[in-house]
Design an enzyme around this catalytic site. Structure first.
Site, PDB file in Angstrom:
ATOM      1  N   TYR A 211       0.905  -1.354   0.067  1.00 14.53           N
ATOM      2  CA  TYR A 211      -0.070   0.101   0.171  1.00 14.53           C
ATOM      3  C   TYR A 211       0.699   1.180   0.023  1.00 14.53           C
ATOM      4  O   TYR A 211       0.361   2.309  -0.479  1.00 14.53           O
ATOM      5  CB  TYR A 211      -0.751   0.202   1.292  1.00 14.53           C
ATOM      6  CG  TYR A 211      -2.248  -0.634   1.069  1.00 14.53           C
ATOM      7  CD1 TYR A 211      -2.366  -2.003   0.464  1.00 14.53           C
ATOM      8  CD2 TYR A 211      -3.435   0.231   1.209  1.00 14.53           C
ATOM      9  CE1 TYR A 211      -3.565  -2.583   0.403  1.00 14.53           C
ATOM     10  CE2 TYR A 211      -4.599  -0.530   1.215  1.00 14.53           C
ATOM     11  CZ  TYR A 211      -4.737  -1.824   0.579  1.00 14.53           C
ATOM     12  OH  TYR A 211      -6.031  -2.258   0.566  1.00 14.53           O
TER      13      TYR A 211
ATOM     14  N   ASP B 117      -2.964 -18.037   0.340  1.00 15.56           N
ATOM     15  CA  ASP B 117      -3.862 -18.696  -0.699  1.00 15.56           C
ATOM     16  C   ASP B 117      -4.414 -19.885  -0.019  1.00 15.56           C
ATOM     17  O   ASP B 117      -5.623 -19.959   0.056  1.00 15.56           O
ATOM     18  CB  ASP B 117      -3.412 -18.944  -1.994  1.00 15.56           C
ATOM     19  CG  ASP B 117      -1.893 -19.773  -2.082  1.00 15.56           C
ATOM     20  OD1 ASP B 117      -1.338 -19.886  -1.032  1.00 15.56           O
ATOM     21  OD2 ASP B 117      -1.548 -20.455  -2.961  1.00 15.56           O
TER      22      ASP B 117
ATOM     23  N   ASP C  63     -12.156  -9.299   4.200  1.00 18.77           N
ATOM     24  CA  ASP C  63     -13.381  -9.210   3.325  1.00 18.77           C
ATOM     25  C   ASP C  63     -14.102 -10.569   3.146  1.00 18.77           C
ATOM     26  O   ASP C  63     -15.283 -10.645   3.501  1.00 18.77           O
ATOM     27  CB  ASP C  63     -13.168  -8.673   2.018  1.00 18.77           C
ATOM     28  CG  ASP C  63     -13.565  -7.144   1.881  1.00 18.77           C
ATOM     29  OD1 ASP C  63     -13.523  -6.452   3.049  1.00 18.77           O
ATOM     30  OD2 ASP C  63     -14.178  -6.782   0.843  1.00 18.77           O
TER      31      ASP C  63
ATOM     32  N   LYS D 215       3.221 -15.345   1.853  1.00 19.73           N
ATOM     33  CA  LYS D 215       3.386 -16.345   0.636  1.00 19.73           C
ATOM     34  C   LYS D 215       5.057 -16.568   0.718  1.00 19.73           C
ATOM     35  O   LYS D 215       5.703 -15.800  -0.146  1.00 19.73           O
ATOM     36  CB  LYS D 215       2.918 -15.923  -0.420  1.00 19.73           C
ATOM     37  CG  LYS D 215       1.422 -16.129  -0.687  1.00 19.73           C
ATOM     38  CD  LYS D 215       0.673 -16.080  -1.991  1.00 19.73           C
ATOM     39  CE  LYS D 215       1.580 -16.814  -3.181  1.00 19.73           C
ATOM     40  NZ  LYS D 215       1.025 -18.223  -3.069  1.00 19.73           N
TER      41      LYS D 215
ATOM     42  N   ASP E 138      -6.230  -7.208   3.607  1.00 16.38           N
ATOM     43  CA  ASP E 138      -7.506  -6.314   3.158  1.00 16.38           C
ATOM     44  C   ASP E 138      -8.335  -7.626   2.222  1.00 16.38           C
ATOM     45  O   ASP E 138      -9.682  -7.478   2.813  1.00 16.38           O
ATOM     46  CB  ASP E 138      -6.947  -5.589   1.907  1.00 16.38           C
ATOM     47  CG  ASP E 138      -8.309  -4.941   1.369  1.00 16.38           C
ATOM     48  OD1 ASP E 138      -9.038  -4.551   1.992  1.00 16.38           O
ATOM     49  OD2 ASP E 138      -7.974  -4.632   0.019  1.00 16.38           O
TER      50      ASP E 138
HETATM   51  C1  IPM Z   1     -10.552  -1.430   3.938  1.00 18.13           C
HETATM   52  C2  IPM Z   1     -10.720  -0.661   2.422  1.00 18.13           C
HETATM   53  C3  IPM Z   1      -9.736   0.405   2.180  1.00 18.13           C
HETATM   54  C4  IPM Z   1      -8.388  -0.612   1.954  1.00 18.13           C
HETATM   55  C5  IPM Z   1      -9.899   1.153   0.999  1.00 18.13           C
HETATM   56  C6  IPM Z   1     -11.182   2.083   1.438  1.00 18.13           C
HETATM   57  C7  IPM Z   1      -8.726   2.392   0.797  1.00 18.13           C
HETATM   58  O1  IPM Z   1     -10.899  -1.703   1.390  1.00 18.13           O
HETATM   59  O2  IPM Z   1     -10.333  -0.742   4.736  1.00 18.13           O
HETATM   60  O3  IPM Z   1     -10.410  -2.297   3.783  1.00 18.13           O
HETATM   61  O4  IPM Z   1      -7.992  -1.086   0.893  1.00 18.13           O
HETATM   62  O5  IPM Z   1      -7.590  -0.619   3.003  1.00 18.13           O
HETATM   63 MG    MG Z   2     -10.771  -3.786   2.037  1.00 16.28          MG
END
Ligand code: IPM
Ligand code: MG
Length: 367
Positions: free
Chosen positions: A142, A224, A252, A192, A248
């Site tokens: 990032y 993975d 999710d 990884k 990230d």
């Molecule tokens: C998260 C989001 C952020 C990220 C975005 C909005 C920059 O996806 O907080 O997971 O990628 O970290």
């Molecule tokens: Mg995210």
């Protein structure tokens, strides 16, 4: 002692609506638990861009550094898609994370009993699920340099760099071990190391830190395979520690396992400040949901539970955090559902503010 200070940054889309419900909870703690906060509010993301031409004004950044905790709603929306990368709403959030040095991002994935049917996985795979992903938040791909889009020969090349120092890995690993120690005593580190040098170093440093935590069972997984195991049998995990990008993605996926993306909070923590509290920002895992913004349909629970995390991690009010989480469970058990929590045949959903009011009622009933 002055009241602890909170900076509220509602942001964009459904951010302001869900944050209005958090304000009710904050007020309740002031009125009923003698736990008053000094609350100030400011702009972030697209809202800040509209007002100031930047997704985070320097004054707001300075204020965020001073307060005891920041609560953020959400940033972004289609209105800002065409903006230059440097002023996109997300840059405001990334600046906060980076300049406050919030290196440890705690993302719980918890399956609420009342919602176990809601997962896309079988009920017995997710019922009772309670895992914590610790995502490194201020380094890795990032932020690594070099980055950019450059010309090379007759074409363009997009470049990002994955980069981790030993000390960056060490500090996030320690945060994860500390959590594991207070929870189920298990930590799984994901990278990884089979492909990336940063992964090799990650594994070495985490293993080394693990020697200070002999009471925590440490395991390693390629990220993975970790994604696969998260879908196959997520209850094998307790705490997971991983880098910024893998975290990230994995968070999710883990959030969706629980069937309740609109329910999940997060805490981003840095080093302790002079008063002993960690630098901290709390935000829901979900985004700004521009498609339903302004309609009273948003689920405020993720944002409210983010405040519960603030009570626990910034203000050492674990019992009050339990009370608030209990109030959320109570309203779910009563059958209250915002639109995102209703199946196809769904009954009448409650609105954002009805959900907030019901949680306040449940808090009152808890006294
Ligand atoms: C998260 C989001 C952020 C990220 C975005 C909005 C920059 O996806 O907080 O997971 O990628 O970290
Ligand atoms: Mg995210």
């Amino acid at each position: 002692m002055p009241n602890p200070s909170l900076l509220i940054l509602p942001g964009d889309g459904i951010g302001p609506e869900v944050m209005a419900e958090v304000r009710k909870i904050i007020d309740w703690y002031g009125a009923k638990r003698d736990l008053a906060f000094d609350v100030s509010e400011d702009l972030v993301g697209g809202a800040a861009y509209d007002a100031h031409g930047t997704p985070l004004h320097d004054d707001t950044m300075a204020r965020a550094q001073e307060v005891d905790a920041v609560l953020l709603g959400a940033v972004g929306g289609p209105k800002y898609d065409a903006l230059d990368f440097s002023v996109k709403p997300e840059r405001g959030l990334l600046r906060l994370r980076k300049e406050m040095d919030l290196f440890a991002n705690l993302r719980p994935a918890q399956c609420f009993d009342a919602l176990a049917d809601f997962s896309s996985l079988k009920k017995d795979v997710v019922a009772g699920l309670d895992i914590m992903i610790v995502r490194e938040l201020t380094s890795g791909i990032y932020f690594g340099e070099p980055r950019g889009i450059i010309e090379e020969g007759n074409e363009r090349v997009g470049i990002n760099t994955q980069r981790y120092t030993e000390s960056e890995i060490d500090r996030v690993a320690r945060a994860a071990f500390e959590l594991a120690r207070k929870r189920g005593g298990k930590l799984c580190s994901m990278e990884k190391a089979n492909v990336m040098e940063s992964g090799i170093l990650w594994r070495e440093v985490v293993t080394e830190v693990g020697k200070d935590y002999p009471d925590v069972a440490l395991s390693h997984m390629y990220a993975d395979a970790g994604a696969m195991q998260l879908c196959r049998w997520p209850k094998q995990f307790d705490v997971i520690v991983t880098d910024n990008l893998f975290g990230d993605l994995l968070s999710d996926a883990a959030a969706m396992l629980t069937g309740s993306l609109g329910m999940l909070p997060s805490a981003s923590l840095g080093a302790p400040m002079e008063n002993g509290r960690p630098k901290a920002l709390y935000e829901p895992v979900h985004g700004s949901a521009p498609d339903i913004a302004g309609q009273g349909k948003a689920n405020p629970i993720a944002c409210i539970l983010s405040f519960a995390m603030a009570l626990r991690y910034s203000f050492d009010e674990g019992a009050e955090a339990d009370r608030l989480e209990g109030a959320v469970e109570t309203v779910l058990a009563q059958g209250l559902r915002t639109a995102d929590l209703l199946g196809e045949e769904g009954a009448e959903p409650v609105s954002t503010s009805q959900m907030g009011d019901a949680i306040v009622d449940a808090l009152n009933a808890s006294l």
